[in-house]
Design a protein around this motif. Structure first.
Motif, PDB file in Angstrom:
ATOM      1  N   ASN A   1       4.194  -6.466  38.207  1.00  0.00           N
ATOM      2  CA  ASN A   1       4.838  -5.326  38.782  1.00  0.00           C
ATOM      3  C   ASN A   1       5.484  -4.057  37.919  1.00  0.00           C
ATOM      4  N   ASP A   2       5.329  -4.233  36.636  1.00  0.00           N
ATOM      5  CA  ASP A   2       5.619  -3.102  35.695  1.00  0.00           C
ATOM      6  C   ASP A   2       5.046  -3.142  34.402  1.00  0.00           C
ATOM      7  N   ARG A   3       3.695  -3.272  34.584  1.00  0.00           N
ATOM      8  CA  ARG A   3       2.922  -3.745  33.274  1.00  0.00           C
ATOM      9  C   ARG A   3       3.266  -2.650  31.923  1.00  0.00           C
ATOM     10  N   PRO A   4       3.520  -1.347  32.097  1.00  0.00           N
ATOM     11  CA  PRO A   4       3.812  -1.065  30.939  1.00  0.00           C
ATOM     12  C   PRO A   4       5.177  -1.606  30.214  1.00  0.00           C
ATOM     13  N   ALA A   5       6.077  -1.996  31.061  1.00  0.00           N
ATOM     14  CA  ALA A   5       7.037  -2.812  30.259  1.00  0.00           C
ATOM     15  C   ALA A   5       6.976  -3.794  29.469  1.00  0.00           C
ATOM     16  N   LEU A   6       5.752  -4.225  29.450  1.00  0.00           N
ATOM     17  CA  LEU A   6       5.537  -5.599  28.660  1.00  0.00           C
ATOM     18  C   LEU A   6       5.558  -5.278  27.277  1.00  0.00           C
ATOM     19  N   SER A   7       5.479  -3.950  26.971  1.00  0.00           N
ATOM     20  CA  SER A   7       5.587  -3.296  25.508  1.00  0.00           C
ATOM     21  C   SER A   7       6.731  -3.829  24.737  1.00  0.00           C
ATOM     22  N   SER A   8       8.013  -4.104  25.823  1.00  0.00           N
ATOM     23  CA  SER A   8       9.260  -4.675  25.541  1.00  0.00           C
ATOM     24  C   SER A   8       9.119  -5.960  24.471  1.00  0.00           C
ATOM     25  N   LEU A   9       8.015  -6.788  24.971  1.00  0.00           N
ATOM     26  CA  LEU A   9       7.855  -8.094  24.208  1.00  0.00           C
ATOM     27  C   LEU A   9       7.200  -8.202  23.224  1.00  0.00           C
ATOM     28  N   TYR A  10       6.543  -7.113  22.698  1.00  0.00           N
ATOM     29  CA  TYR A  10       5.747  -7.290  21.528  1.00  0.00           C
ATOM     30  C   TYR A  10       6.263  -6.401  20.183  1.00  0.00           C
ATOM     31  N   LYS A  11       5.722  -6.776  19.138  1.00  0.00           N
ATOM     32  CA  LYS A  11       6.543  -6.031  17.913  1.00  0.00           C
ATOM     33  C   LYS A  11       5.287  -5.424  17.127  1.00  0.00           C
TER      34      LYS A  11
ATOM     35  N   ILE B   1       2.428 -25.063  32.544  1.00  0.00           N
ATOM     36  CA  ILE B   1       3.341 -24.497  31.443  1.00  0.00           C
ATOM     37  C   ILE B   1       3.743 -25.601  30.720  1.00  0.00           C
ATOM     38  N   ASP B   2       3.175 -25.487  29.186  1.00  0.00           N
ATOM     39  CA  ASP B   2       3.450 -26.411  28.365  1.00  0.00           C
ATOM     40  C   ASP B   2       4.269 -25.812  27.139  1.00  0.00           C
ATOM     41  N   SER B   3       5.126 -26.379  26.805  1.00  0.00           N
ATOM     42  CA  SER B   3       6.033 -25.647  25.565  1.00  0.00           C
ATOM     43  C   SER B   3       6.241 -26.708  24.648  1.00  0.00           C
ATOM     44  N   GLN B   4       6.251 -26.271  23.333  1.00  0.00           N
ATOM     45  CA  GLN B   4       6.603 -26.963  22.098  1.00  0.00           C
ATOM     46  C   GLN B   4       7.287 -26.153  21.103  1.00  0.00           C
ATOM     47  N   PRO B   5       8.394 -26.668  20.436  1.00  0.00           N
ATOM     48  CA  PRO B   5       9.116 -26.102  19.291  1.00  0.00           C
ATOM     49  C   PRO B   5       8.029 -25.712  18.467  1.00  0.00           C
ATOM     50  N   SER B   6       7.919 -24.525  17.651  1.00  0.00           N
ATOM     51  CA  SER B   6       7.189 -24.487  16.198  1.00  0.00           C
ATOM     52  C   SER B   6       8.093 -24.344  15.053  1.00  0.00           C
ATOM     53  N   PHE B   7       7.432 -24.187  13.967  1.00  0.00           N
ATOM     54  CA  PHE B   7       8.212 -24.095  12.813  1.00  0.00           C
ATOM     55  C   PHE B   7       9.154 -22.607  13.020  1.00  0.00           C
ATOM     56  N   SER B   8      10.210 -22.774  11.982  1.00  0.00           N
ATOM     57  CA  SER B   8      10.945 -21.464  11.920  1.00  0.00           C
ATOM     58  C   SER B   8      11.520 -20.951  13.527  1.00  0.00           C
ATOM     59  N   GLY B   9      11.785 -21.945  14.104  1.00  0.00           N
ATOM     60  CA  GLY B   9      12.646 -21.768  15.384  1.00  0.00           C
ATOM     61  C   GLY B   9      11.959 -20.910  16.474  1.00  0.00           C
ATOM     62  N   GLY B  10      10.519 -20.896  16.146  1.00  0.00           N
ATOM     63  CA  GLY B  10       9.707 -20.325  17.364  1.00  0.00           C
ATOM     64  C   GLY B  10       9.242 -21.435  18.551  1.00  0.00           C
TER      65      GLY B  10
ATOM     66  N   GLY C   1      18.956 -13.506  20.081  1.00  0.00           N
ATOM     67  CA  GLY C   1      18.901 -14.899  20.923  1.00  0.00           C
ATOM     68  C   GLY C   1      17.382 -14.595  21.932  1.00  0.00           C
ATOM     69  N   ASN C   2      16.817 -13.420  21.722  1.00  0.00           N
ATOM     70  CA  ASN C   2      15.716 -13.503  22.405  1.00  0.00           C
ATOM     71  C   ASN C   2      14.547 -13.783  21.746  1.00  0.00           C
ATOM     72  N   PHE C   3      13.194 -13.496  22.340  1.00  0.00           N
ATOM     73  CA  PHE C   3      12.005 -13.981  21.876  1.00  0.00           C
ATOM     74  C   PHE C   3      11.297 -12.672  21.879  1.00  0.00           C
ATOM     75  N   TYR C   4      10.446 -12.605  20.854  1.00  0.00           N
ATOM     76  CA  TYR C   4       9.344 -11.646  21.120  1.00  0.00           C
ATOM     77  C   TYR C   4       8.033 -12.353  20.884  1.00  0.00           C
ATOM     78  N   VAL C   5       6.885 -11.780  21.288  1.00  0.00           N
ATOM     79  CA  VAL C   5       5.576 -12.425  21.340  1.00  0.00           C
ATOM     80  C   VAL C   5       4.856 -12.164  19.875  1.00  0.00           C
ATOM     81  N   GLN C   6       4.747 -13.142  19.039  1.00  0.00           N
ATOM     82  CA  GLN C   6       3.920 -12.724  17.953  1.00  0.00           C
ATOM     83  C   GLN C   6       2.266 -13.236  18.151  1.00  0.00           C
ATOM     84  N   ASN C   7       2.127 -14.252  18.660  1.00  0.00           N
ATOM     85  CA  ASN C   7       0.608 -14.420  18.996  1.00  0.00           C
ATOM     86  C   ASN C   7       0.520 -14.390  20.516  1.00  0.00           C
ATOM     87  N   ASP C   8      -0.766 -13.937  20.983  1.00  0.00           N
ATOM     88  CA  ASP C   8      -1.115 -14.070  22.362  1.00  0.00           C
ATOM     89  C   ASP C   8      -2.638 -14.134  22.621  1.00  0.00           C
ATOM     90  N   ILE C   9      -3.040 -15.174  23.145  1.00  0.00           N
ATOM     91  CA  ILE C   9      -4.487 -15.275  23.064  1.00  0.00           C
ATOM     92  C   ILE C   9      -4.687 -15.501  24.747  1.00  0.00           C
TER      93      ILE C   9
END
Lengths: 124, 124
Positions: free
Chosen positions: A22-32, A69-78, A110-118
């Protein structure tokens, strides 16, 4: 704790694909600047280049339908989130099956950002 | 650096599926007590339970054929590896397509162990 991880993963996936559709340019807010995207084997790093890639895909409209959707905790709180689903393009009879994984890293607020995306389309 | 990551991801994938197809109990060497496996939505933690799951799947013989391997460095020196491929079972005409992701964490000796492992068959 396990339930909490699943809720975060689901909320992220819903948010991500809602923005994508719906607002593809706004995906930029999720990356660093450190974020990495591998899109169909094409490697991209950083907010600007990732956003440029996502907004220049050869289709303007699309709809993601999530299957799993499968989720697992990663090290360092990710959190690692693994998603499968289908991508529907206008005028295309067949849906494209895809799989995608994200490694989400917590930010101070308290939010998350995307470090890795494949991202991969599933052929075959 | 990027090439190195790809080489590690490929070496890991080759090793993992070689063990899976030829000496499945030896996969236990790749996990630690903190390791997590989500196998077709079934969540398992720890070396013993993960090994028990992998060695009790309803097929004795199988062959993994890798289609794609995508690797990225993760925080804290780890690597995320995303693999797609097909699983061939004896007597089955059709191959099962799968996607799998691993989060590998470095150990002191220069090797990696699997902290996160998510496996999904691709239906559709």
């Amino acid at each position: 704790m396990e339930e909490q991880i699943d809720l975060v993963g689901k909320a992220f996936a819903d948010h991500y694909y809602h923005l994508f559709d719906n607002d593809r340019p706004a995906l930029s807010s999720l990356y660093k600047p450190s974020s990495m995207l591998t899109f169909e084997s094409h490697k991209i790093q950083g907010v600007e280049d990732i956003t440029a890639k996502l907004t220049s895909l050869p289709f303007d409209q699309c709809r993601h339908v999530i299957s799993t959707i499968d989720s697992q905790p990663s090290f360092s709180g990710g959190i690692v989130v693994f998603i499968s689903g289908s991508l529907q393009l206008p005028g295309e009879e067949h849906h494209l099956r895809f799989s995608q994984m994200f490694h989400l890293i917590p930010m101070l607020e308290g939010n998350f950002y995307v470090q890795n995306d494949i991202f991969r389309l599933n052929y075959g």
